[in-house]
Design an enzyme around this catalytic site. Structure first.
Site, short mmCIF file in Angstrom:
data_model
loop_
_atom_site.label_atom_id
_atom_site.label_comp_id
_atom_site.label_asym_id
_atom_site.label_seq_id
_atom_site.Cartn_x
_atom_site.Cartn_y
_atom_site.Cartn_z
N LYS A 78 8.37 33.87 37.94
CA LYS A 78 7.57 32.78 37.36
C LYS A 78 8.40 31.49 37.39
O LYS A 78 9.62 31.54 37.20
CB LYS A 78 7.24 33.18 35.91
CG LYS A 78 6.26 32.28 35.17
CD LYS A 78 5.99 32.89 33.77
CE LYS A 78 5.00 32.08 32.95
NZ LYS A 78 4.71 32.72 31.64
N SER A 153 -0.24 33.15 30.69
CA SER A 153 0.25 32.08 31.54
C SER A 153 0.93 32.58 32.81
O SER A 153 1.08 31.81 33.75
CB SER A 153 1.22 31.21 30.75
OG SER A 153 2.39 31.94 30.41
N SER A 177 1.15 36.54 27.70
CA SER A 177 1.23 35.90 29.01
C SER A 177 1.66 36.79 30.16
O SER A 177 1.54 36.40 31.31
CB SER A 177 2.17 34.70 28.95
OG SER A 177 1.53 33.62 28.32
#
Lengths: 485, 483
Positions: A78, A153, A177
């Protein structure tokens, strides 16, 4: 089956038997990314040159016989993880050109093992969002249906695995997330216990909730990745100095005597019918595997979302103060004077959701409101944590849905932040309690979207969580389904 | 006018700790390095960096707390103080707020006339310093500001007193005492000009007899004892004048201007920051157990009061001498070393307070740079004791030790300064002097005993000071009496 559809374990075996080289593997995934990036938008930055160089180094290491478990395996992280020399944007305009001089501890541990980093994955801006629609680099699209969100997310981390662009990835989970996008994209995602994995070098959203975790095609691959990144880090005071068990060794131990708790507050009206059906079927699978299923109560569940949006935003309002245009990141060129520089740089650099949360958090910490909001939320948090610890007196793991619905359509909830916030209702309490949770595929909706099952474990008992999830995988084949991309 | 009002003063002192590295990272705290050369991801507040507490800073905080009779908290919490400023890289300062490491202490200060007064210490908390902002000074840079983050993250203690002081003199006495203690402890270098010991003063006035405090003004960052006195005196006058004129003192922060001796308003209460303090989630609670405290107690050096008492008791010197000799830890160490080597408490005190301090003052240097080391001074004093040299010649030897850095024995031998104790040699000189001054001999014998001193002087002069004064006295008396 093509190389890119294989699990991390399969690829590991191919590398170690020299059936394929790391360079070949890296090229295969890079071309898969090139072919599908336009449809999925899972990557913000690709680092092909560095990846190929790392793959060459990994091949030498494999040839020399000193390979670590992840040597030569392509991965991606990420874009919230700092990576030395490769830009780290956190999906924000304010860091669009930022290149960190150091690696996050989790990234350093992957690199130490010789993993090959393909690039940086899309996400909600500063990890604030449940749909990946707040990214300054465009929303991630769900590989199962490009009109739907990938979740957030860590949307890029989940979608990239689902789209076979990487065999596994790292994400972060503050209120769901990792688990929510894993559920929406039909992959396995694990949020370890707070303190299990170092946060050093992970851009902070809400420091007391953020936790690093793996996403992969199956539970064993998650275990492999967790093994690599878990463990105490002297650079993170909140990382816990506890021995890390051998997660893979514990996977096959079976479910004899296992008690699974169903928190009654999680099986509520309004739960999507397909989700309800899939979770009920999963419960039956566990009964069939010999687990005892008991009903438990987490009585403060209804306060969790409110509690989370006070604590997380309060911490965020302070964590994001460093993006002031003084030392790095976006600085508004036309600014006149210091205050104007702050206001313009932050005004232009942050997106709407980030600004909303900074304002909410600033308010919650303000003099005169602190006791009513922040302090009260902390007290509620303690009650929620106690709920979980009490429930664990009666069971070994909890079983719940990951999200009330499968992936919703892009744009469906952007106008209504509260609706968006409620999509994390089953995952948020786990972060507030600080314990571990895992999402794994357990069904498909009528519309052909994956449905995820959440298992919640006792603090620092990721081993049990992985074992219980692995048993489900052995009995079902939901995790073998591949997105029609 | 002053007598109608009572002054109330509370002080907040920032003490910069002498740890080698910063409070939350491993960067050096050295002063004077090129800008931003002592920085890392943590003290630059790069995205993702996290603080890790420096245990040495905690050691120092505990020492300061024990020395000021504080209760050391078994559990204390770091908090974030949020505000924007270019030299505050994270946008918040890590400090302690609700649960500081030390609380409920006190210091006893000496008042004029010998009385002592107890000043309460509310709390001592740990925090990090900010960096420095500078404004461009050349034509090309005048539109720019510059930030140097070398100082960012330097460990500080903030020591907050109760509003227990009632005059600028008491405030100064408290500050000097506190300064002495932190320097004795070795936790602070005590350098006021470089900002290692900074003071903010909360000052208010109230009519005598009134119990409620008046509205206070906070005077910021005053960097010398003299300025603190001036600033408080000015502020007291200003506030009394306001009250006398029927105006109100407003709660505000004021800056002292040393050039003009006045304080000016910096910001009012309405502009006061809302710092939005909350516990820093990046740091776990600081737990200090009994063992840690005990370890610090063991490491605690002897503090000025205890040392003064010991000097009086064990070395037999007057209170006044002990006070002078313990004012500075290094001076007290020097004196202590001299006595331990030589044994004579009073004679060492006389030399240290006399020749040593005079020499230091003349050259404007500190005791650490004193060229005459304790073993040199003690060695010289032994030569007085064993009669090798006289006290008078010793001054010459001392000056030569100071100049050359060589020890007394070398100097005595080289310069032939050994005292003459051979009575035959002294008698010969006396005979000569008496023969050359028959008139004075007559006077002495007629009863004018003052002339005796003249003879002593002549004999010493003729011996170039080396004659043993006691022997000279004896022999002279005999010769003059015997005729």
């Amino acid at each position: 089956m093509s190389l890119t559809e294989l699990s991390l374990h399969d690829l590991q075996q191919q590398l170690q038997t020299r059936a394929v080289s790391s360079v070949e593997l890296t090229r295969a995934f890079l071309s898969r990314i090139a072919a599908t990036q336009g449809q999925v938008n899972a990557f913000i930055t690709l680092c092909e040159d560095q990846a190929l160089a790392a793959a060459e180094a990994a091949d030498r290491r494999l040839a020399a016989g000193d390979a670590a478990p992840l040597t030569g395996l392509p991965l991606a992280v990420k874009d919230i993880f700092n990576t030395a020399g490769v830009r780290t944007t956190c999906a924000s305009k304010i860091l669009a050109d930022y290149v960190a001089p150091y690696d996050a501890t989790a990234v350093a541990r992957l690199k130490d093992q010789g993993a090959v980093l393909l690039g940086k994955l899309n996400m909600d801006e500063f990890a604030m969002g449940s749909s990946n629609e707040t990214s300054a680099f465009g929303a991630v699209k769900n590989p199962w249906n490009p009109a739907c969100v990938a979740g957030g997310s860590s949307g890029g981390s989940a979608a990239a695995v689902a789209a076979c662009q990487v065999p596994a990835s790292l994400g972060t989970d503050t209120g769901g997330s990792i688990r929510q996008p894993a559920s929406h994209c039909g992959v396995v995602g694990l949020k370890p216990t707070y303190g299990r994995v170092s946060r050093y070098g992970v851009i902070a959203y809400a420091s007391s909730l953020d936790q690093v975790g793996p996403l992969a095609r199956n539970v064993a691959d998650c275990a492999l990745l967790l093994q690599a990144v878990a463990g105490h880090d002297p650079l993170d005071s909140t990382s816990v100095d506890l021995a890390v068990p051998d997660y893979l060794a514990a996977l096959g131990e079976g479910l004899a005597g296992l008690r699974i708790g169903l928190p009654r507050e999680y099986f509520i009206a309004g739960l999507d019918a397909d989700v309800q059906k899939a979770v009920a079927a999963a419960i039956d699978v566990y009964r069939g595997l010999g687990a005892e299923v008991v009903e438990v109560s987490l009585p403060h569940t209804e306060y969790a979302v409110a509690c989370y949006y006070l604590i997380a935003t309060a911490e965020a309002s302070s964590n994001l103060a460093r993006y002031d245009g003084v030392r790095y990141g976006l600085r508004a060129e036309a600014a006149q004077g210091l205050l104007d520089m702050y206001m313009q740089s932050r005004g232009q650099g942050f997106g709407a959701e980030v600004k909303r949360r900074i304002m909410l958090g600033t308010y919650a910490l303000s003099s005169g409101y602190y006791d009513a909001y922040y302090l009260k939320a902390q007290k509620v948090r303690t009650l929620i944590r106690r709920d979980f610890l009490r429930a664990f007196d009666q069971c070994d793991v909890l079983l719940t849905p990951v999200a009330p619905t499968p992936a919703f359509r892009l744009g469906e909830k952007t106008a209504d932040p509260l609706q968006m916030y409620l999509s994390d209702i089953f995952t948020i309490p786990v972060n507030l309690a600080g314990t571990c949770g895992l999402a794994l595929p357990c069904g498909m909706s009528g519309a052909g979207l994956p449905i995820g099952l959440q298992l919640v474990g006792k603090p620092f008992d990721e081993a049990t969580l992985l074992r219980v999830a692995h048993a489900f995988e052995q009995a079902t084949d939901w995790h073998r389904k591949t997105a029609p991309l | 006018m002053l007598s109608k009002y009572e002054t109330v003063i509370g002080l907040e002192v920032h003490v910069q700790l002498t740890t080698a590295t910063k409070i939350f990272c491993g960067c050096s705290t050295r002063f004077g390095a090129p800008p931003n050369s002592q920085t890392c991801p943590v003290c630059l507040a790069l995205p993702g960096a996290l603080p890790v507490l420096n245990g040495k800073a905690v050691d120092f905080a505990i020492l300061a707390g024990l020395a000021t009779h504080c209760r050391i908290a078994p559990r204390s919490i770091f908090a974030r103080k949020n505000y924007f400023y270019p030299d505050l890289p994270k946008g918040y300062q890590i400090s302690q707020y609700e649960l500081p490491i030390c609380e409920h202490g006190h210091l006893d200060i000496s008042l004029e006339g010998g009385a002592t007064k107890r000043i309460g210490i509310t709390r001592i908390h740990m925090e990090e310093d900010a960096g420095k902002s500078m404004h461009g000074e050349t034509p090309e840079t005048s539109a720019s500001s510059f930030v140097d983050l070398n100082r960012a993250g330097t460990p500080l203690l903030e020591i907050v007193s109760e509003p227990d002081m009632r005059s600028p003199e008491e405030a100064i006495a408290y500050l000097k005492k506190l300064h002495q203690i932190v320097v004795y402890l070795g936790v602070c270098d005590g350098n006021l000009e470089q900002g290692s010991f900074r003071c903010d003063a909360n000052v208010s006035v109230r009519p005598r007899g009134q119990e409620a405090f008046g509205t206070r003004a906070e005077i910021k960052n005053i960097n010398s004892f003299r300025f603190i006195k001036q600033a408080i005196e000015y502020e007291v006058e200003r506030q009394i004048e306001l009250v006398e004129n029927g105006e109100k003192v407003v709660q505000e922060t004021r800056l002292f201007d040393p050039a003009t001796g006045v304080t000016r308003s910096m910001r009012g209460k309405e502009d006061a920051h809302d710092y939005r303090y909350f516990p820093d989630p990046d740091l776990v609670p600081l737990v200090v157990d009994e063992a840690w405290i005990a370890r610090m107690r063991e490491q605690m050096p002897e503090l000025p009061e205890a040392r003064r008492a010991r000097f009086v008791r064990d070395y037999g010197i007057p209170e006044y001498d002990a006070e002078v000799l313990t004012a500075e830890r290094a001076l007290a160490d020097y004196y202590d070393a001299c006595v331990k080597l030589h044994g004579g408490g009073k004679v060492c005190a006389n030399w240290v307070m006399g020749e040593v301090i005079r020499g230091l003052n003349e050259q404007g240097i500190g005791i650490a740079e004193c060229p005459v080391r304790p073993q040199m001074l003690a060695g010289m004093l032994q030569r007085i004791d064993d009669g090798t040299i006289s006290g008078k010649i010793a001054k010459t030897v001392f000056d030569e030790m100071w100049r050359s850095g060589r020890d007394a024995d070398t100097i005595i031998a080289e310069k032939g300064l050994k005292q003459v104790t051979d009575t035959g040699a002294i008698e010969a000189i006396i005979d000569e002097i008496l023969a050359a001054n028959p008139g004075q001999v007559e006077e002495y014998r007629a009863g004018k005993e003052k002339v005796f001193g003249f003879f002593v002087g002549q004999v010493m002069k003729a011996s170039k000071g080396k004659a043993n004064p006691a022997a000279v006295n004896d022999l002279l008396k005999k010769k003059l009496a015997g005729g």
